[in-house]
Design an enzyme around this catalytic site. Structure first.
Site, PDB file in Angstrom:
ATOM      1  N   GLY A  14       0.837  -1.197   0.000  1.00 29.05           N
ATOM      2  CA  GLY A  14       0.000   0.000   0.000  1.00 29.05           C
ATOM      3  C   GLY A  14       0.867   1.240   0.000  1.00 29.05           C
ATOM      4  CB  VAL A  15       0.637   4.394   2.011  1.00 29.39           C
ATOM      5  CG1 VAL A  15       1.460   5.660   2.174  1.00 29.39           C
ATOM      6  CG2 VAL A  15      -0.813   4.724   1.698  1.00 29.39           C
ATOM      7  NE  ARG A  47      -7.270  -5.540   1.905  1.00 30.11           N
ATOM      8  CZ  ARG A  47      -7.435  -4.465   2.655  1.00 30.11           C
ATOM      9  NH1 ARG A  47      -8.024  -4.574   3.826  1.00 30.11           N
ATOM     10  NH2 ARG A  47      -7.020  -3.282   2.268  1.00 30.11           N
ATOM     11  CE  LYS A 106       1.254   3.431  13.398  1.00 32.11           C
ATOM     12  NZ  LYS A 106       1.452   4.464  12.449  1.00 32.11           N
ATOM     13  CB  VAL A 133       8.515   5.106  16.876  1.00 34.19           C
ATOM     14  CG1 VAL A 133       8.357   6.381  17.703  1.00 34.19           C
ATOM     15  CG2 VAL A 133       8.005   3.910  17.659  1.00 34.19           C
ATOM     16  CG  ASP A 202      -0.438   6.832  15.710  1.00 34.91           C
ATOM     17  OD1 ASP A 202      -0.253   5.846  14.977  1.00 34.91           O
ATOM     18  OD2 ASP A 202       0.349   7.803  15.775  1.00 34.91           O
ATOM     19  CE  LYS A 206       3.378   6.616  15.548  1.00 36.20           C
ATOM     20  NZ  LYS A 206       2.831   7.766  14.825  1.00 36.20           N
TER      21      LYS A 206
HETATM   22  N1  LIG Z   1       1.273   5.297   5.879  1.00 38.55           N
HETATM   23  C1  LIG Z   1       2.163   5.848   6.668  1.00 38.55           C
HETATM   24  O1  LIG Z   1       2.500   7.026   6.548  1.00 38.55           O
HETATM   25  C2  LIG Z   1       2.803   5.035   7.767  1.00 38.55           C
HETATM   26  C3  LIG Z   1       3.781   5.620   8.596  1.00 38.55           C
HETATM   27  C4  LIG Z   1       4.399   4.864   9.581  1.00 38.55           C
HETATM   28  C5  LIG Z   1       4.030   3.536   9.759  1.00 38.55           C
HETATM   29  N2  LIG Z   1       3.058   3.006   8.954  1.00 38.55           N
HETATM   30  C6  LIG Z   1       2.677   1.609   9.177  1.00 38.55           C
HETATM   31  O2  LIG Z   1       2.951   0.865   8.000  1.00 38.55           O
HETATM   32  C7  LIG Z   1       2.005  -0.195   7.880  1.00 38.55           C
HETATM   33  C8  LIG Z   1       1.349  -0.119   6.504  1.00 38.55           C
HETATM   34  O3  LIG Z   1       0.687   1.127   6.372  1.00 38.55           O
HETATM   35  P1  LIG Z   1       0.153   1.635   4.956  1.00 38.55           P
HETATM   36  O4  LIG Z   1      -0.219   3.068   5.171  1.00 38.55           O
HETATM   37  O5  LIG Z   1       1.099   1.281   3.881  1.00 38.55           O
HETATM   38  O6  LIG Z   1      -1.186   0.769   4.807  1.00 38.55           O
HETATM   39  P2  LIG Z   1      -2.065   0.560   3.494  1.00 38.55           P
HETATM   40  O7  LIG Z   1      -1.800   1.619   2.490  1.00 38.55           O
HETATM   41  O8  LIG Z   1      -3.466   0.334   3.954  1.00 38.55           O
HETATM   42  O9  LIG Z   1      -1.506  -0.806   2.877  1.00 38.55           O
HETATM   43  C9  LIG Z   1      -1.768  -2.058   3.468  1.00 38.55           C
HETATM   44  C10 LIG Z   1      -1.351  -3.132   2.487  1.00 38.55           C
HETATM   45  O10 LIG Z   1      -1.550  -4.389   3.093  1.00 38.55           O
HETATM   46  C11 LIG Z   1      -2.292  -5.226   2.199  1.00 38.55           C
HETATM   47  N3  LIG Z   1      -3.082  -6.144   3.003  1.00 38.55           N
HETATM   48  C12 LIG Z   1      -4.066  -5.865   3.875  1.00 38.55           C
HETATM   49  N4  LIG Z   1      -4.554  -6.989   4.436  1.00 38.55           N
HETATM   50  C13 LIG Z   1      -3.828  -7.992   3.911  1.00 38.55           C
HETATM   51  C14 LIG Z   1      -3.833  -9.400   4.080  1.00 38.55           C
HETATM   52  N5  LIG Z   1      -4.696  -9.999   4.906  1.00 38.55           N
HETATM   53  N6  LIG Z   1      -2.958 -10.151   3.360  1.00 38.55           N
HETATM   54  C15 LIG Z   1      -2.090  -9.552   2.507  1.00 38.55           C
HETATM   55  N7  LIG Z   1      -2.035  -8.224   2.297  1.00 38.55           N
HETATM   56  C16 LIG Z   1      -2.898  -7.475   2.993  1.00 38.55           C
HETATM   57  C17 LIG Z   1      -3.120  -4.297   1.372  1.00 38.55           C
HETATM   58  O11 LIG Z   1      -3.475  -4.927   0.164  1.00 38.55           O
HETATM   59  P3  LIG Z   1      -4.263  -4.153  -1.005  1.00 38.55           P
HETATM   60  O12 LIG Z   1      -3.270  -3.210  -1.616  1.00 38.55           O
HETATM   61  O13 LIG Z   1      -4.651  -5.230  -1.925  1.00 38.55           O
HETATM   62  O14 LIG Z   1      -5.414  -3.459  -0.331  1.00 38.55           O
HETATM   63  C18 LIG Z   1      -2.154  -3.136   1.182  1.00 38.55           C
HETATM   64  O15 LIG Z   1      -1.309  -3.392   0.098  1.00 38.55           O
HETATM   65  C19 LIG Z   1       1.050  -0.033   9.070  1.00 38.55           C
HETATM   66  O16 LIG Z   1       1.482  -0.849  10.136  1.00 38.55           O
HETATM   67  C20 LIG Z   1       1.202   1.412   9.450  1.00 38.55           C
HETATM   68  O17 LIG Z   1       0.910   1.671  10.814  1.00 38.55           O
HETATM   69  C21 LIG Z   1       2.446   3.712   7.968  1.00 38.55           C
END
Ligand SMILES: NC(=O)c1ccc[n+]([C@@H]2O[C@H](COP(=O)([O-])OP(=O)(O)OC[C@H]3O[C@@H](n4cnc5c(N)ncnc54)[C@H](OP(=O)(O)O)[C@@H]3O)[C@@H](O)[C@H]2O)c1
Length: 429
Positions: A14-15, A47, A106, A133, A202, A206
């Site tokens: 994802g992101v 997913r 986190k 974090v 959140d 952290k």
């Molecule tokens: N975004 C930020 O700025 C940020 C900053 C710090 C930490 N984080 C941490 O990084 C992690 C990911 O965040 P994100 O923002 O990248 O989330 P996201 O954009 O929602 O991406 C989640 C990814 O996981 C996949 N997924 C969800 N359920 C799944 C499953 N059961 N089996 C396989 N794949 C699955 C999704 O697939 P699909 O693409 O098919 O939906 C998507 O590719 C989280 O723990 C978050 O707390 C994020």
């Protein structure tokens, strides 16, 4: 340099995950040179398999994350799915099948970090989570490694960009909470359901992670006192300005003065404009660390976003791959100090209390007596009259949270006190 590549399984694209994959591909040669072996993206679990994922060969995409981590030839699993399950089970399975793990999760680390570390150790694997974090900001490694010879006394930071964006907007434009939140949502800084951010969940996760690492002690999520920032008003900002302060949502992890216990808390607080954290604007994060030998350190940068967070993930990936090649593991869990985590009532700080009172003689003396009865010493009092009613703003010297709560309870019972308009802690002085 070894030519056989180290195999990486990416769970989530994802992101964050999509940026991890992009940097792994575009910086492949540099990463190989830094690690001492090339790294190969061996599979990407998602997913929704039909979604177009630029730069990722379709044959690497799978919806069967469990099968991917069970392959047996994976060296490192990068978990960027988020949430507790299936992330937790996948990490456990990864360790059992010979892989080390890099995670940005986190929520999971705060809840289950101790058990996951134990599993990593049992299997002789690494568990790294710099990105969990404060996004891109190097923090976990500096606390765990660079400051390993020092004694950390305090970690105080802005670790949630959404809430900092909202509070900064309120401060700089005079906007109310809802207006600032709406803008944060429109600009993509706040999620459709902002509860985890604005109610401090959140930041609390952290804080638990940071306190555990800083004090070599087990700090659970439940140990972290938490207050959100949705009740902060424009009037609070006006009061803060009069005191030469601004308001930030802070995560504060502290060692008690006698060194025998620690506390961890998240709440909005006034901080002086002269404090380095006061100048952290927009969605930026910053963490202020105080230690015996180093003194004061500040870590600052983007706390979220795909590319910044991927930077931290990639840093971990390089470290874990280097460990793998040298046959070592990095520093694991350290909770040897086993300090008790004290309740919020034991926290000692200053308070800004705004009271609505009757505008008549003797009220000030009555209020002052209540503070004295609870052993809370007053620093300044400011009174403003308005049509028979008045507002009284009291700023205290340092007192325990329990004493302050007792004071406020007694104040509410005074006939002359119409209401307690706001109570805010004052930090960073
Ligand atoms: N975004 C930020 O700025 C940020 C900053 C710090 C930490 N984080 C941490 O990084 C992690 C990911 O965040 P994100 O923002 O990248 O989330 P996201 O954009 O929602 O991406 C989640 C990814 O996981 C996949 N997924 C969800 N359920 C799944 C499953 N059961 N089996 C396989 N794949 C699955 C999704 O697939 P699909 O693409 O098919 O939906 C998507 O590719 C989280 O723990 C978050 O707390 C994020």
């Amino acid at each position: 340099m070894r030519t056989r590549p180290l195999k990486v399984a990416l769970l989530g694209c994802g992101v964050v995950g999509s940026e991890v994959a992009r940097i792994m591909t575009t910086h492949a040669d540099d990463l190989a040179a830094r690690i001492g072996a090339p790294i190969e993206l061996a599979g990407v679990a998602v997913r929704r398999p039909s979604k177009v994922r630029e730069g990722i060969p379709a044959d690497l995409i799978t919806t069967d994350a469990t099968a991917l981590v069970k392959r047996g030839d994976i060296d490192v699993v990068v978990e960027v799915i988020g949430g507790i399950e299936p992330a937790r089970s996948l990490i456990t399975t990864a360790f059992e099948h010979g892989a080390s793990v890099v995670s940005a999760n986190k929520a999971l680390l705060a809840q289950d970090g101790a058990a996951l570390h134990a599993e990593a150790q049992e299997n002789g694997k690494d568990l790294y989570y710099e990105a969990a974090v404060a996004g891109a900001i190097p923090l976990i490694r500096p606390l765990r490694e660079s400051l390993a010879g020092d004694k950390i006394n305090r970690v105080m930071g802005i670790v949630n960009g959404t809430t900092n964006f909202i509070l900064d907007k309120m401060d700089s434009t005079g906007a109310g909470y809802q207006e600032a939140l709406d803008e944060a949502t429109a600009l993509g800084y706040a999620e459709a359901d902002p509860t985890a951010d604005v109610e401090g969940f959140d930041a609390a996760a952290k804080a638990a992670i940071l306190a555990g690492i800083a004090f070599h002690t087990r700090v659970r999520l439940d140990d972290v006192y938490r207050e959100g920032m949705s009740e902060v008003t424009s009037a609070d900002f006006a009061s803060a300005k009069e005191m030469g302060c601004t308001i930030k949502l802070l995560a504060i992890c502290e060692r008690a003065a006698d060194g025998g216990s620690v506390t961890a808390r998240v709440h909005p607080a006034m901080i002086p404009l002269s404090h380095p954290l006061a100048s952290v604007r927009g969605a930026y994060n910053a963490v202020f660390v105080e230690s015996d030998a180093a003194g004061q350190l500040m870590f600052y940068g983007p706390g979220a976003g795909g590319s910044p967070t991927a930077s931290a993930v990639l840093g971990d990936l390089v470290a874990v791959c280097r460990n793998k090649l040298s046959g070592a593991t990095g520093p694991g869990d350290s909770a040897y100090a086993q300090l008790p985590v004290s309740p919020m009532g034991d926290v000692v700080t200053r308070y800004h209390i705004s009271l609505d009172v009757a505008d008549k003689p003797g009220v000030l003396a009555q209020v002052a007596t209540v503070f004295a009865e609870h052993g809370v010493s007053i620093d300044t009092v400011r009174q403003q009259g308005k049509d028979g009613e008045a507002s009284l703003v009291v700023v205290t010297h340092r007192a325990s949270d329990a004493s302050l709560n007792g004071t406020v309870e007694s104040l509410r019972n005074l006939d002359t006190v119409r209401g307690v308009a706001s109570i805010m802690r004052v930090e960073g002085e």
